[in-house]
Design a protein around this motif. Structure first.
Motif, PDB file in Angstrom:
ATOM      1  N   LYS A  14     -12.703  -7.275   0.609  1.00 50.85           N
ATOM      2  CA  LYS A  14     -13.597  -7.807   1.640  1.00 50.85           C
ATOM      3  C   LYS A  14     -13.394  -9.309   1.722  1.00 50.85           C
ATOM      4  O   LYS A  14     -13.517 -10.017   0.731  1.00 50.85           O
ATOM      5  CB  LYS A  14     -15.047  -7.489   1.289  1.00 50.85           C
ATOM      6  N   VAL A  15     -13.023  -9.761   2.902  1.00 50.81           N
ATOM      7  CA  VAL A  15     -12.855 -11.198   3.114  1.00 50.81           C
ATOM      8  C   VAL A  15     -13.890 -11.589   4.160  1.00 50.81           C
ATOM      9  O   VAL A  15     -13.730 -11.320   5.345  1.00 50.81           O
ATOM     10  CB  VAL A  15     -11.428 -11.523   3.601  1.00 50.81           C
ATOM     11  N   GLY A  16     -14.997 -12.190   3.701  1.00 54.62           N
ATOM     12  CA  GLY A  16     -16.117 -12.445   4.605  1.00 54.62           C
ATOM     13  C   GLY A  16     -16.638 -11.101   5.095  1.00 54.62           C
ATOM     14  O   GLY A  16     -16.971 -10.237   4.289  1.00 54.62           O
ATOM     15  N   GLY A  40       8.636  -1.602  -0.180  1.00 58.89           N
ATOM     16  CA  GLY A  40       7.752  -1.582   0.988  1.00 58.89           C
ATOM     17  C   GLY A  40       7.578  -2.993   1.498  1.00 58.89           C
ATOM     18  O   GLY A  40       7.771  -3.955   0.755  1.00 58.89           O
ATOM     19  N   ALA A  41       7.186  -3.106   2.764  1.00 60.08           N
ATOM     20  CA  ALA A  41       7.053  -4.415   3.391  1.00 60.08           C
ATOM     21  C   ALA A  41       5.983  -5.247   2.697  1.00 60.08           C
ATOM     22  O   ALA A  41       5.133  -4.703   1.978  1.00 60.08           O
ATOM     23  CB  ALA A  41       6.698  -4.233   4.864  1.00 60.08           C
ATOM     24  N   SER A  42       6.007  -6.524   2.927  1.00 65.91           N
ATOM     25  CA  SER A  42       4.997  -7.425   2.414  1.00 65.91           C
ATOM     26  C   SER A  42       3.632  -6.990   2.958  1.00 65.91           C
ATOM     27  O   SER A  42       3.507  -6.643   4.132  1.00 65.91           O
ATOM     28  CB  SER A  42       5.349  -8.833   2.886  1.00 65.91           C
ATOM     29  N   GLY A  43       2.623  -6.946   2.070  1.00 68.06           N
ATOM     30  CA  GLY A  43       1.286  -6.549   2.501  1.00 68.06           C
ATOM     31  C   GLY A  43       1.038  -5.049   2.466  1.00 68.06           C
ATOM     32  O   GLY A  43      -0.020  -4.579   2.873  1.00 68.06           O
ATOM     33  N   SER A  44       2.004  -4.272   1.960  1.00 72.57           N
ATOM     34  CA  SER A  44       1.847  -2.814   1.980  1.00 72.57           C
ATOM     35  C   SER A  44       1.051  -2.277   0.786  1.00 72.57           C
ATOM     36  O   SER A  44       0.799  -1.075   0.704  1.00 72.57           O
ATOM     37  CB  SER A  44       3.220  -2.126   2.077  1.00 72.57           C
ATOM     38  N   GLY A  45       0.678  -3.156  -0.154  1.00 74.11           N
ATOM     39  CA  GLY A  45      -0.197  -2.713  -1.249  1.00 74.11           C
ATOM     40  C   GLY A  45       0.469  -2.607  -2.613  1.00 74.11           C
ATOM     41  O   GLY A  45      -0.156  -2.182  -3.583  1.00 74.11           O
ATOM     42  N   LYS A  46       1.717  -3.039  -2.713  1.00 71.25           N
ATOM     43  CA  LYS A  46       2.465  -2.899  -3.972  1.00 71.25           C
ATOM     44  C   LYS A  46       1.802  -3.682  -5.115  1.00 71.25           C
ATOM     45  O   LYS A  46       1.587  -3.143  -6.200  1.00 71.25           O
ATOM     46  CB  LYS A  46       3.921  -3.383  -3.784  1.00 71.25           C
ATOM     47  N   SER A  47       1.497  -4.945  -4.866  1.00 66.11           N
ATOM     48  CA  SER A  47       0.895  -5.762  -5.933  1.00 66.11           C
ATOM     49  C   SER A  47      -0.508  -5.275  -6.268  1.00 66.11           C
ATOM     50  O   SER A  47      -0.904  -5.282  -7.441  1.00 66.11           O
ATOM     51  CB  SER A  47       0.831  -7.232  -5.512  1.00 66.11           C
ATOM     52  N   THR A  48      -1.249  -4.849  -5.259  1.00 65.95           N
ATOM     53  CA  THR A  48      -2.596  -4.331  -5.518  1.00 65.95           C
ATOM     54  C   THR A  48      -2.514  -3.145  -6.476  1.00 65.95           C
ATOM     55  O   THR A  48      -3.294  -3.046  -7.429  1.00 65.95           O
ATOM     56  CB  THR A  48      -3.272  -3.906  -4.197  1.00 65.95           C
TER      57      THR A  48
END
Ligand code: ADP
Ligand code: MG
Length: 228
Positions: A14-16, A40-48
């Motif tokens: 949640k961002v704001g 997977g592309a940047s922002g696809s959830g890998k690091s999460t």
């Protein structure tokens, strides 16, 4: 039992007032001694997903079992100890402590735990990674490739159940990238280390390797290679 089991893992940031779904129901199993590439592309959830597996971030829903332990049922303190003993983390930006020598950095997970170093294993690790001459050096005195090899030694010194490497070659040139890849694969083949490596560089995946592909918080591909 598989070493790692992720069951229906969901995570929304949640961002704001805005909700950013990062993982939308991820199911993933990894066996002991396997080498898995996550792309997977940047922002696809890998690091999460890496953060949830490491216990650094908490899923909103779902379960993550490592060697049978539901890591998100642990207290914060228990989780930190579990992580130090069982999970080796390698980051894009090395994360070595600047005031410690390479050797002190490598031994940190053991010294924090008051554990003795297995000298034979230390020697084997240092020889394989080729950083014996750098042991007395400080991070600022080492090249990026040397720092990353040192970070890999630190990640593996406590013989973790699982090594998570999130874009470990992201800050390296091609020659050092290929070297780090070779070394990570050696860690699997010679030491039986279970490794999960995140990369958005498809050039790095090899024939026969398991490649799990993320898109928009979901797994859209899972090719099970023969090298698992
Ligand atoms: P990848 O590692 O594949 O590039 P991430 O797991 O970093 O993807 O990010 C997945 C999504 O979650 C992206 O939309 C990203 O902006 C968002 N995200 C990741 N971490 C945070 C955070 N701490 N706060 C808010 N949004 C985040
Ligand atoms: Mg990432």
């Amino acid at each position: 039992m598989a070493l790692l089991i992720c069951k229906d893992v969901h995570k929304t940031y949640k961002v704001g007032d805005v909700e950013v779904p990062a993982l939308r129901g991820v199911d993933l199993t990894m066996e002991r001694g396997s080498f898995t590439m996550i792309t997977g592309a940047s922002g696809s959830g890998k690091s999460t997903l890496m953060h949830c597996i490491a216990g650094i971030d908490k899923p909103d829903l779902g379960e993550i079992l490592i060697d049978g332990t539901d890591i998100h049922s642990l207290s914060e303190k228990e989780s930190a100890v579990f992580r130090r003993r069982n999970i080796g983390l390698v980051y894009q930006s090395f994360h070595l402590l600047p005031t410690l020598s390479a050797e002190q950095n490598i031994l940190l997970p053991l010294s924090l735990d008051g554990k003795e170093c297995d000298k034979d294993y230390f020697d084997a690790l240092i020889n394989t990674l080729g950083i014996r001459e750098q042991l007395t050096h400080f991070p600022a005195q080492m090249s990026g490739g040397e720092q990353q090899r040192c970070a890999i030694a630190r990640a593996l010194i406590a013989k973790p159940l699982l090594c998570l490497a999130d874009e470990p070659t992201g800050n390296l040139d091609r020659r050092n990238t290929d070297e780090i890849m070779k070394l990570l694969r050696k860690m699997q083949s010679e030491f039986g280390q279970t490794i999960v490596m995140v990369t958005h560089d498809m050039r790095l995946t090899e024939e026969g390797e398991r490649v799990v592909t993320f898109e928009d918080g979901s797994i859209i591909g899972d090719t099970k290679g023969s090298a698992v």
